[in-house]
Design an enzyme around this catalytic site. Sequence first.
Site, PDB file in Angstrom:
ATOM      1  N   ARG A   1       0.838  -1.216   0.000  1.00 46.32           N
ATOM      2  CA  ARG A   1       0.000   0.000   0.000  1.00 46.32           C
ATOM      3  C   ARG A   1       0.863   1.253   0.000  1.00 46.32           C
ATOM      4  O   ARG A   1       0.578   2.209  -0.709  1.00 46.32           O
ATOM      5  CB  ARG A   1      -0.918   0.006   1.227  1.00 46.32           C
ATOM      6  CG  ARG A   1      -2.076  -0.953   1.101  1.00 46.32           C
ATOM      7  CD  ARG A   1      -2.976  -0.891   2.315  1.00 46.32           C
ATOM      8  NE  ARG A   1      -3.748   0.344   2.390  1.00 46.32           N
ATOM      9  CZ  ARG A   1      -4.444   0.721   3.455  1.00 46.32           C
ATOM     10  NH1 ARG A   1      -4.459  -0.037   4.542  1.00 46.32           N
ATOM     11  NH2 ARG A   1      -5.135   1.828   3.455  1.00 46.32           N
TER      12      ARG A   1
ATOM     13  N   GLN B   1      -8.766  10.755   8.197  1.00 42.20           N
ATOM     14  CA  GLN B   1      -8.802   9.337   8.561  1.00 42.20           C
ATOM     15  C   GLN B   1      -7.882   8.553   7.631  1.00 42.20           C
ATOM     16  O   GLN B   1      -7.697   7.365   7.801  1.00 42.20           O
ATOM     17  CB  GLN B   1     -10.224   8.797   8.396  1.00 42.20           C
ATOM     18  CG  GLN B   1     -11.239   9.498   9.253  1.00 42.20           C
ATOM     19  CD  GLN B   1     -12.662   9.139   8.829  1.00 42.20           C
ATOM     20  OE1 GLN B   1     -13.174   8.090   9.186  1.00 42.20           O
ATOM     21  NE2 GLN B   1     -13.283   9.999   8.055  1.00 42.20           N
TER      22      GLN B   1
ATOM     23  N   HIS C   1      -5.770   8.270  12.168  1.00 43.46           N
ATOM     24  CA  HIS C   1      -5.652   6.815  12.016  1.00 43.46           C
ATOM     25  C   HIS C   1      -4.214   6.401  11.693  1.00 43.46           C
ATOM     26  O   HIS C   1      -3.967   5.288  11.250  1.00 43.46           O
ATOM     27  CB  HIS C   1      -6.607   6.300  10.934  1.00 43.46           C
ATOM     28  CG  HIS C   1      -8.059   6.373  11.339  1.00 43.46           C
ATOM     29  ND1 HIS C   1      -9.095   6.109  10.485  1.00 43.46           N
ATOM     30  CD2 HIS C   1      -8.640   6.675  12.534  1.00 43.46           C
ATOM     31  CE1 HIS C   1     -10.262   6.261  11.128  1.00 43.46           C
ATOM     32  NE2 HIS C   1     -10.004   6.606  12.367  1.00 43.46           N
TER      33      HIS C   1
HETATM   34  P1  NAD Z   1     -15.078   4.701   3.113  1.00 43.73           P
HETATM   35  O1  NAD Z   1     -14.382   3.896   2.068  1.00 43.73           O
HETATM   36  O2  NAD Z   1     -15.918   4.005   4.120  1.00 43.73           O
HETATM   37  O3  NAD Z   1     -16.031   5.764   2.391  1.00 43.73           O
HETATM   38  C1  NAD Z   1     -15.594   6.539   1.310  1.00 43.73           C
HETATM   39  C2  NAD Z   1     -16.600   7.642   1.080  1.00 43.73           C
HETATM   40  O4  NAD Z   1     -16.083   8.475   0.059  1.00 43.73           O
HETATM   41  C3  NAD Z   1     -17.980   7.161   0.616  1.00 43.73           C
HETATM   42  O5  NAD Z   1     -18.985   7.868   1.319  1.00 43.73           O
HETATM   43  C4  NAD Z   1     -17.992   7.541  -0.880  1.00 43.73           C
HETATM   44  O6  NAD Z   1     -19.302   7.890  -1.319  1.00 43.73           O
HETATM   45  C5  NAD Z   1     -17.091   8.739  -0.892  1.00 43.73           C
HETATM   46  N1  NAD Z   1     -16.402   8.959  -2.170  1.00 43.73           N
HETATM   47  C6  NAD Z   1     -16.011   8.052  -3.094  1.00 43.73           C
HETATM   48  N2  NAD Z   1     -15.371   8.665  -4.100  1.00 43.73           N
HETATM   49  C7  NAD Z   1     -15.325   9.998  -3.786  1.00 43.73           C
HETATM   50  C8  NAD Z   1     -14.763  11.132  -4.417  1.00 43.73           C
HETATM   51  N3  NAD Z   1     -14.101  11.040  -5.582  1.00 43.73           N
HETATM   52  N4  NAD Z   1     -14.906  12.335  -3.818  1.00 43.73           N
HETATM   53  C9  NAD Z   1     -15.571  12.469  -2.634  1.00 43.73           C
HETATM   54  N5  NAD Z   1     -16.115  11.417  -1.992  1.00 43.73           N
HETATM   55  C10 NAD Z   1     -15.983  10.184  -2.551  1.00 43.73           C
HETATM   56  O7  NAD Z   1     -13.959   5.610   3.787  1.00 43.73           O
HETATM   57  P2  NAD Z   1     -13.831   6.269   5.226  1.00 43.73           P
HETATM   58  O8  NAD Z   1     -15.118   6.903   5.618  1.00 43.73           O
HETATM   59  O9  NAD Z   1     -12.589   7.082   5.180  1.00 43.73           O
HETATM   60  O10 NAD Z   1     -13.611   5.053   6.235  1.00 43.73           O
HETATM   61  C11 NAD Z   1     -12.838   3.930   5.911  1.00 43.73           C
HETATM   62  C12 NAD Z   1     -11.585   3.691   6.754  1.00 43.73           C
HETATM   63  O11 NAD Z   1     -10.617   3.104   5.876  1.00 43.73           O
HETATM   64  C13 NAD Z   1     -10.937   4.914   7.332  1.00 43.73           C
HETATM   65  O12 NAD Z   1     -10.515   4.599   8.608  1.00 43.73           O
HETATM   66  C14 NAD Z   1      -9.699   5.152   6.467  1.00 43.73           C
HETATM   67  O13 NAD Z   1      -8.571   5.454   7.287  1.00 43.73           O
HETATM   68  C15 NAD Z   1      -9.378   3.806   5.870  1.00 43.73           C
HETATM   69  N6  NAD Z   1      -8.873   3.933   4.480  1.00 43.73           N
HETATM   70  C16 NAD Z   1      -7.942   4.899   4.157  1.00 43.73           C
HETATM   71  C17 NAD Z   1      -7.520   5.048   2.838  1.00 43.73           C
HETATM   72  C18 NAD Z   1      -6.491   6.111   2.513  1.00 43.73           C
HETATM   73  O14 NAD Z   1      -5.610   6.388   3.328  1.00 43.73           O
HETATM   74  N7  NAD Z   1      -6.565   6.737   1.337  1.00 43.73           N
HETATM   75  C19 NAD Z   1      -8.019   4.219   1.844  1.00 43.73           C
HETATM   76  C20 NAD Z   1      -8.950   3.228   2.213  1.00 43.73           C
HETATM   77  C21 NAD Z   1      -9.373   3.095   3.530  1.00 43.73           C
END
Ligand code: NAD
Length: 267
Positions: free
Chosen positions: A77, A108, A126
Amino acid sequence: MPSDTPDPGAIAAAVRILQDARKLAVLTGAGMSQESGVPTFRDELTGLWATFNPTELATESAFRRNPARVFSWYVTRLSRVRDVTPHEGYLSLVTMERHFDRVVVITQNVDGLHTRSGSRHVLEIHGSLERFRCLDAGHPYDRDVLELADGEEMDDGEMFEPPLCTECGSPVRPGVVWFGEMLPESEVELAWQAAADADAMLVVGTSAEVFPAADLPRITAASGAKVIEINPSVTPISSYADVCCRGTAARALTAISVELEHQLSLG
Ligand code: NAD
């Protein structure tokens, strides 16, 4: 069908709120990074290492059972997020900073993109893929874990045993918060303070299903401040947000930043 491009009326309403705000809090989730090519949590269930259940990769007991598998998943990752570029929505957040006395970004996400794009106050509640520490004593690991791959591109599923801590010999683990673990105390305190003190909060790309982060917009709303949601889909926050911009993070944040700049130039 969720919309990518937010309604101009919603952008204008968001800008009216931001024009009156001095202290801004921004809460971001995995959707913030989606347009940079980092999969959301939901995408990960069908994408990266889909044959494993992420909840079984993201616990201390999973690491103790199979350190090589868990460590390698995080190194993979990290290698992927190092290859992506923060999109224009990230840069718009940085540009907007000059209009406020203070902007605190509470994320997060563990991908480090807010810090890389130049946001000044970032709270990674996180943790971060960029930081590793030892399992037993929490000693920081200061070498770049990607050196373990000798600079070669890693294939999904390739395994690396975690290195051992040079101080105590315990295996090195990722510096992210796993299921069942406490959030980092100082970041949490600052995040809760920023949510309570803000005049407005932008909530971007979070499904609001992971607690306690999902409580933060409620804290802002309860203090009488305004909440603006940016998300193509409806979430539990939509029911009490003052404005919902139904669009993607890159498009909506860029539109807000441009319109804010325009309104402020009119004096
Ligand atoms: P989630 O995956 O549960 O939700 C993602 C949200 O983003 C959804 O509501 C979706 O509709 C919305 N979304 C999708 N594409 C979008 C865009 N282009 N623009 C705006 N919104 C968009 O994510 P979460 O709520 O962050 O919770 C999941 C957990 O997983 C968190 O704790 C996070 O730390 C972790 N996580 C982090 C990453 C990262 O660091 N990038 C990636 C995956 C998961």
